[in-house]
Scaffold this active site. Structure first.
Site, PDB file in Angstrom:
ATOM      1  N   GLU A   1       0.855  -1.172   0.000  1.00 38.01           N
ATOM      2  CA  GLU A   1       0.000   0.000   0.000  1.00 38.01           C
ATOM      3  C   GLU A   1       0.900   1.233   0.000  1.00 38.01           C
ATOM      4  O   GLU A   1       1.156   1.805  -1.047  1.00 38.01           O
ATOM      5  CB  GLU A   1      -0.947  -0.011   1.204  1.00 38.01           C
ATOM      6  CG  GLU A   1      -2.026   1.053   1.107  1.00 38.01           C
ATOM      7  CD  GLU A   1      -3.175   0.791   2.072  1.00 38.01           C
ATOM      8  OE1 GLU A   1      -3.993   1.695   2.252  1.00 38.01           O
ATOM      9  OE2 GLU A   1      -3.253  -0.323   2.642  1.00 38.01           O
TER      10      GLU A   1
ATOM     11  N   GLU B   1      -1.943   0.616  13.423  1.00 36.94           N
ATOM     12  CA  GLU B   1      -3.029   1.064  12.551  1.00 36.94           C
ATOM     13  C   GLU B   1      -4.378   0.974  13.259  1.00 36.94           C
ATOM     14  O   GLU B   1      -5.222   1.857  13.117  1.00 36.94           O
ATOM     15  CB  GLU B   1      -3.059   0.209  11.282  1.00 36.94           C
ATOM     16  CG  GLU B   1      -4.193   0.534  10.338  1.00 36.94           C
ATOM     17  CD  GLU B   1      -4.165  -0.338   9.093  1.00 36.94           C
ATOM     18  OE1 GLU B   1      -4.787   0.053   8.090  1.00 36.94           O
ATOM     19  OE2 GLU B   1      -3.527  -1.414   9.117  1.00 36.94           O
TER      20      GLU B   1
END
Length: 905
Positions: A468, A742
Site C-alpha cells: 500500500e 493502525e
C-alpha cells in the site's frame, strides 16, 4: 545581540531554487530580556568575496524598519538560471544598536525555464517479458581540461537514480527524485560536485531503478506511470578562466544491464555480485562492450526543482538480540519497529553463495516472521556472492518496515555487529521533544515520533510495509499538527500539497490519495470494495486543513497563496453537492477504524464541510481577500445552522450519539453555547459508559482530548491518555509496541492478531494525540492572528498524576522551552521565550509576590486568580514558583507564590 546561524527555506539543500522570489529568514539570539528586531538589512552578492567586504552587486535592501525576520521577499536584480547567490543580514534593536553581520548563506537558481535543459532522457531497452526490471548502469567519460571554479550537476529520473562522479556517490540522498504524479510533473535535484572534479579524465556514473514510476505501487501492480525507467543528467562546469563545459545524457553514453536483477520498492531486491563490472564508476574502465542507450523522444510533464527535503539515512541501529533458529537461520531483533533496510556485513563468501535477508514487524507464536500482513509485498533481499572477503551488502531502491530480521545462507556465524539497521525518512530535522514523569507516556511519544519517521518518505504514507504505502490525505491532515511539533515539515507539506492539488478532480473534489497512482480507478472497479464515493469527508478536507496548519506553524503565506484556488474549488464543490448544506453521507470511510461506535457519515461529512469553509474564510482574511472572507464566514454560519437543525435534538443529543459526533461538533464550533454544555456532558457520559475508554477512529481521535480540555474537562482527557486497557493509546505500549498501530485492536490478549488483510503495526494516525500532549502537558501553542509563533501561548495544564514534564519546540523564531515539576507543596515552572516574539504565560496557581517586575519590564502581570496567574512576556528565560489551589481532583496544593528570573543564555 547577535544573529545566529542563518536559516532559509532551502538550508538543508540550498540548491536548485526555481522561483524568481526567494524568501530569506533568520534567527536572532540575545541575552537581553524582551529583545526585538526593529530593522534589518540584507545584502546579496554574486560571490562571497564581495560580502566579506560588506558589498553587494545583486541586492542591498538598505535599512528596513521592520520586525520581520521570516520570509523576507527578495527584491533585487532579476535572478538568472543556474547561478549561485550569497547573502547575509544584520539587524537593529529598539535602541538602534546594530548586530554584527551574520555568517554568509547561499542559494542557487535552478532551471527557470523548462526549455533550458540540454540533456536527453536515456534508458535501456526494456526486456520483453518482465514485471521486475533490472536496474541498468550508465556511464560517460569526459575530460576536465582546466582548473574548475564551480561544477553543478542537475539530475532527474523517471524512476530512481544513484549518481557517481569518479567513483564517489555525489550525495547522501535516496529515492531521488521523489514521488510525484509523473504524468504531471517530476522533480530534479542540483548537486555541487566541484570538489569531485580534478584536471584530467573523469567519469559520470548512474544506476537507475524503477521506483514509483514503473515499479510496483500500492495494490495496483507495476507501470503506474510508465513501463521503463529513464535518467536525465546535465553537468555544468565553469572553469577558473571563465569558460564553460556542458556534459549531458545522450546517445553517446554507455549502458549495461548490471548485477541488480531487480530492485523494487515493494518487492525487494535480488543482486548477483558476480555480474558487477569492477571499476565501472572510475576513469580508465573499458566500456566498449556496453550498449548504447535508448533516448526518450520527449517528456511532457513539468520539470520542477525539488521542494521537499531529500530522503536520507537518519539513524543507524544495532540489534538488541540474535539467536540461531531450528531452521539454521539467524534471527535478529532490532528492538525498534523501523523503516529502511539492513546493511549486512560478512567476513568472507563463496562464489555462488546465496544469502537472503527477510524482514517483518512481528513474530508468529512459533518465532517465525509474521509476514502475512504484507499481502503482496516482499520484504527481502537475495544476494548471490562472488567469493570476495569482507563483503558489505545492502539494497539500492527498496525499503521495508520491520523490527525482526532473518538471515539465511550464512556459512560463518554472525555477531550482533553483522547487522545494521539503516533508518530512513525525509530529512525533516527534529524540532520538538517531551519528557514526563510517566515512562509509559514517554514511550507513547517515542512511538508517535517513530511512526512519523517511518511514514514520511517523500510523501506522508499510511504504512511502510505492506503493498500500500500510499499518501492518504485523511491520515495526513489529522496528524499534520503533531508532525509539525516533532519535526520541521514545512517543505515536506508544501511539496505534498502540490501532489494533492495535482490530484484534484475537475469537479473540485480533492483526492483520497496523493500522488494519484491508480487509487480512484482501483476503488471504483474493485469488486469487493465497491467504493464509489466521488469524495470523502475528512480526506478531501486535507486540501484545506494542511495549508492552514502549515501557515499557522511556519507563518509563510505562500502555501495559502498556492493552495487558495484549489481550496475554493473544494468548498464550492461541497456546497454544490449538498442538499440544504447537508452532505449526503455517501463517503466510504467515515471515522475510519473506530472501535465499538458507528458515526453517521452525513454528520461527519457536514461537520468537515463546515470546518473547511471556516478555514477557507480565515485563509481569505490572511491573504487580504476581505470579500471572500465575509462570503465564506456567512456560508459557515449557514452550515452551522443547517447542522443544528438536521442533527441536534431539542435535548442536545447529536445524531449517532458517538464520541466522534460530539467531538467534531465541539471542535468545529457547530453548536450554541447551551448545546456545547450539553455536548460535553454527553461526551463524558459516553466515555464513562465505555468504562473510561475512547471509541474514536482516525478522524475523531485527534480532536477528542482537545475538545474535552477546551470545555474544562482535562481531568477526563488525562484519564483517557493514561488508560492502559483496551482500547487505549497505552494498551499497545503495555504490550511492547514501538510505533503506533493502525488499529486499536491490531493485537489483543483475547484475539491475537487482527485480520492480516489490513493490520499494520506502523501507522501514525492514532498518534495525532501528540498535538494535545505538546499543547496541554507542555502548554506550547500559537495564536491565529500571529502565526509562526510570533506570539506564543504557554499554558500547561498539569494532570494525570504527572510530577514533572519538560520539553522544547524549535519554532521558526527560535527555541521555546518549558519545564515544570511539583516539589513538595510547590509548583515550579521554567519558560524560555525566543527573541523577536512575545508570549502569554499562564502560571498554574496564584502569583502574589511579583515586585521584581519593576526591574524586568519584559514581564507584565495581566491577571491573578485563585487557579492561575497570567503574564505578558517578551523574550527571556523565567522561573515561576507557586502553590496550586486545592482542586476538586484532590491535588492537595494550596495558594501562594514567589517569582524569580533567569538571564537568557
Amino acid at each position: 545581540m547577535r544573529v545566529s546561524d542563518l536559516k532559509t527555506e532551502y538550508i538543508e539543500n540550498p540548491l536548485g531554487l526555481d522561483t524568481s522570489e526567494p524568501r530569506l529568514s533568520w534567527i536572532i539570539e540575545s541575552e537581553i530580556y524582551g529583545q526585538f528586531q526593529t530593522a534589518y538589512q540584507v545584502i546579496v552578492a554574486s560571490c562571497p568575496q564581495l560580502l566579506h567586504d560588506n558589498k553587494s552587486d545583486v541586492w542591498d535592501s538598505g535599512k528596513v524598519l521592520s520586525d520581520q525576520s521570516l520570509n523576507v521577499v527578495y527584491k533585487g536584480k532579476l535572478l538568472e538560471s543556474r547561478q549561485v547567490y550569497y547573502w547575509k543580514v544584520r539587524v537593529w534593536d529598539k535602541h538602534d544598536n546594530s548586530s554584527p553581520w551574520s555568517s554568509i548563506a547561499r542559494w542557487s537558481m535552478g532551471m527557470l525555464n523548462g526549455n533550458e535543459w540540454q540533456a536527453s532522457w536515456i534508458g535501456r531497452t526494456k526486456p520483453e517479458t518482465a514485471d521486475l526490471l533490472p536496474s541498468p548502469y550508465f556511464r560517460k567519460t569526459l575530460r576536465v581540461e582546466k582548473p574548475v571554479k564551480q561544477a553543478l550537476l542537475y539530475a532527474s529520473a523517471l524512476g530512481l537514480y544513484e549518481l557517481y562522479v569518479n567513483g564517489e556517490r555525489v550525495s547522501d540522498d535516496y529515492f531521488a527524485p521523489g514521488w510525484t504524479d509523473y504524468n504531471i510533473r517530476v522533480q530534479y535535484q542540483t548537486y555541487d560536485v566541484t570538489a569531485h572534479l580534478l584536471t584530467g579524465e573523469a567519469t559520470l556514473g548512474a544506476i537507475v531503478g524503477t521506483g514509483w514510476y514503473c515499479g510496483y505501487v500500492g495494490m495496483f501492480g507495476p507501470n503506474r506511470y510508465g513501463d521503463n525507467p529513464h535518467v536525465l543528467i546535465e553537468l555544468q562546469i565553469e572553469y577558473e578562466d571563465g569558460t564553460t563545459q556542458v556534459v549531458v545524457t545522450d546517445e553517446s553514453w554507455k549502458t549495461l544491464s548490471g548485477p541488480i536483477l531487480y530492485s523494487d520498492l515493494l518487492k525487494g531486491e535480488t543482486y548477483d555480485a558476480r555480474l558487477e563490472p569492477t571499476g565501472w564508476k572510475l576513469p580508465g574502465f573499458d566500456d566498449s562492450s556496453w550498449d548504447a542507450p535508448v533516448v526518450l523522444s520527449s517528456y511532457d510533464g513539468v520539470m520542477t526543482a525539488q521542494v521537499d527535503p531529500p530522503v536520507q539515512v537518519m539513524k543507524e541501529l544495532l540489534p538488541v538480540s540474535m539467536k540461531k533458529t531450528d531452521r539454521g537461520t539467524y534471527m535478529f531483533d532490532m528492538g525498534q519497529n523501523m523503516v529502511g533496510w539492513v546493511r549486512l556485513q560478512i567476513e568472507s563468501s563463496q562464489s555462488g553463495q546465496e544469502i537472503t535477508v527477510a524482514c517483518a514487524e512481528m513474530l508468529n507464536s512459533d518465532n517465525t516472521l509474521y509476514s502475512i500482513n504484507l499481502r503482496e509485498a516482499v520484504q527481502q533481499e537475495k544476494y548471490i556472492l562472488d567469493g570476495q572477503k569482507e563483503v558489505m551488502l545492502e539494497p539500492h531502491f527498496t525499503f521495508h518496515g520491520f523490527r525482526y530480521v532473518e538471515v539465511t545462507g550464512l556459512i560463518h556465524a554472525p555477531t550482533l555487529n553483522s547487522v545494521i539497521g539503516r533508518v530512513i525518512h525525509s530529512a525533516t530535522p527534529q524540532t520538538g521533544w517531551i519528557e514526563t514523569s510517566n515512562v509509559m507516556l514517554n514511550k507513547l511519544l517515542s512511538n508517535i515520533e517513530w511512526g512519523q519517521r517511518g511514514n514520511f518518505i517523500s510523501v506522508p504514507t499510511d504504512c511502510p510495509q505492506r503493498d500500500e504505502r500510499l499518501g492518504w490525505t485523511g491520515d495526513a491532515q489529522i496528524f499534520a499538527r503533531t508532525a509539525s511539533y516533532n519535526m520541521d515539515v514545512a517543505r515536506f507539506f508544501n511539496k505534498y500539497m502540490t501532489d494533492v492539488i495535482d490530484a484534484q478532480q475537475p469537479s473540485g473534489a480533492f483526492p483520497d490519495v496523493a500522488p494519484d497512482s491508480g487509487w480512484e480507478h482501483f476503488k471504483h472497479n474493485h469488486k469487493e470494495l465497491n467504493w464509489h464515493a466521488p469524495d470523502n469527508g475528512g480526506w478531501g478536507d486535507a486540501g484545506v486543513i494542511i495549508p492552514w496548519t502549515v501557515y499557522q506553524v511556519y507563518g509563510d503565506l505562500r502555501i495559502l497563496e498556492n493552495s487558495y484556488p484549489a481550496m475554493v474549488k473544494w468548498v464550492e464543490y461541497l456546497k454544490e453537492n449538498s442538499s440544504g448544506l447537508i452532505r449526503p453521507g455517501y463517503s466510504n470511510y467515515g471515522d475510519w477504524l473506530s472501535i465499538n461506535a458507528e458515526t453517521p457519515k452525513d454528520v461527519l461529512d457536514t461537520a468537515y464541510f463546515a470546518y473547511s469553509t471556516v478555514l477557507l474564510s480565515k485563509a481569505a482574511k490572511a491573504l487580504g481577500k476581505d470579500e471572500d472572507a465575509r462570503k465564506y464566514t456567512e456560508l459557515f454560519e449557514a452550515i452551522k445552522q443547517a447542522f443544528g437543525t438536521a442533527f441536534v435534538d431539542v435535548d442536545g443529543r447529536i445524531k449517532g450519539d458517538t464520541q466522534t459526533v460530539y467531538v467534531l461538533a465541539l471542535k468545529m464550533n457547530l453548536l450554541t453555547e447551551t448545546q456545547r454544555t450539553l455536548a460535553i456532558k454527553y461526551l463524558v457520559d459516553n466515555i464513562q459508559e465505555h468504562g473510561n475508554h475512547l471509541t474514536t477512529g482516525f478522524l475523531g481521535v485527534g480532536y477528542l482530548l482537545p475538545a474535552l480540555t477546551e470545555m474544562g474537562r482535562e481531568d477526563v482527557a488525562y484519564s483517557l491518555l493514561i488508560q492502559d486497557t483496551f482500547p487505549s493509546w497505552l494498551y499497545s505500549v503495555k504490550h511492547g509496541a514501538t510505533t503506533i498501530w493502525e488499529r486499536w485492536d491490531a493485537w489483543t490478549e483475547t484475539d491475537g492478531f487482527q485480520n492480516p488483510g489490513m493490520n499494520s503495526f506502523n501507522h501514525y494516525s492514532l498518534g495525532s494525540v501528540g498535538e494535545w500532549m505538546y499543547q496541554t502537558i507542555l502548554g506550547i501553542n500559537t495564536v491565529e492572528d500571529q502565526p509562526g509563533y510570533k506570539h506564543i501561548v504557554i499554558h500547561p495544564r498539569p494532570g494525570g498524576g504527572l510530577h514533572f514534564a519538560k520539553g522544547e519546540f524549535k519554532s521558526v523564531y527560535g527555541t521555546i522551552n518549558v519545564e515544570w515539576k511539583h516539589e513538595k507543596s510547590y509548583f515550579i515552572m521554567k519558560v524560555r521565550i525566543p527573541v523577536n516574539t512575545t508570549a502569554t504565560i499562564h502560571v498554574p496557581g496564584r502569583v502574589v509576590n511579583d515586585d521584581q517586575q519593576d526591574s524586568q519590564p519584559a514581564l507584565r502581570l495581566m491577571s491573578s486568580e485563585q487557579n492561575q496567574t497570567v503574564y505578558e512576556a517578551g523574550s527571556g528565560s523565567y522561573t515561576f514558583i507557586s502553590k496550586l489551589a486545592k482542586s476538586s481532583t484532590g491535588s492537595g496544593m494550596e495558594p501562594g507564590l514567589s517569582l524569580s528570573y533567569e538571564k537568557s543564555s
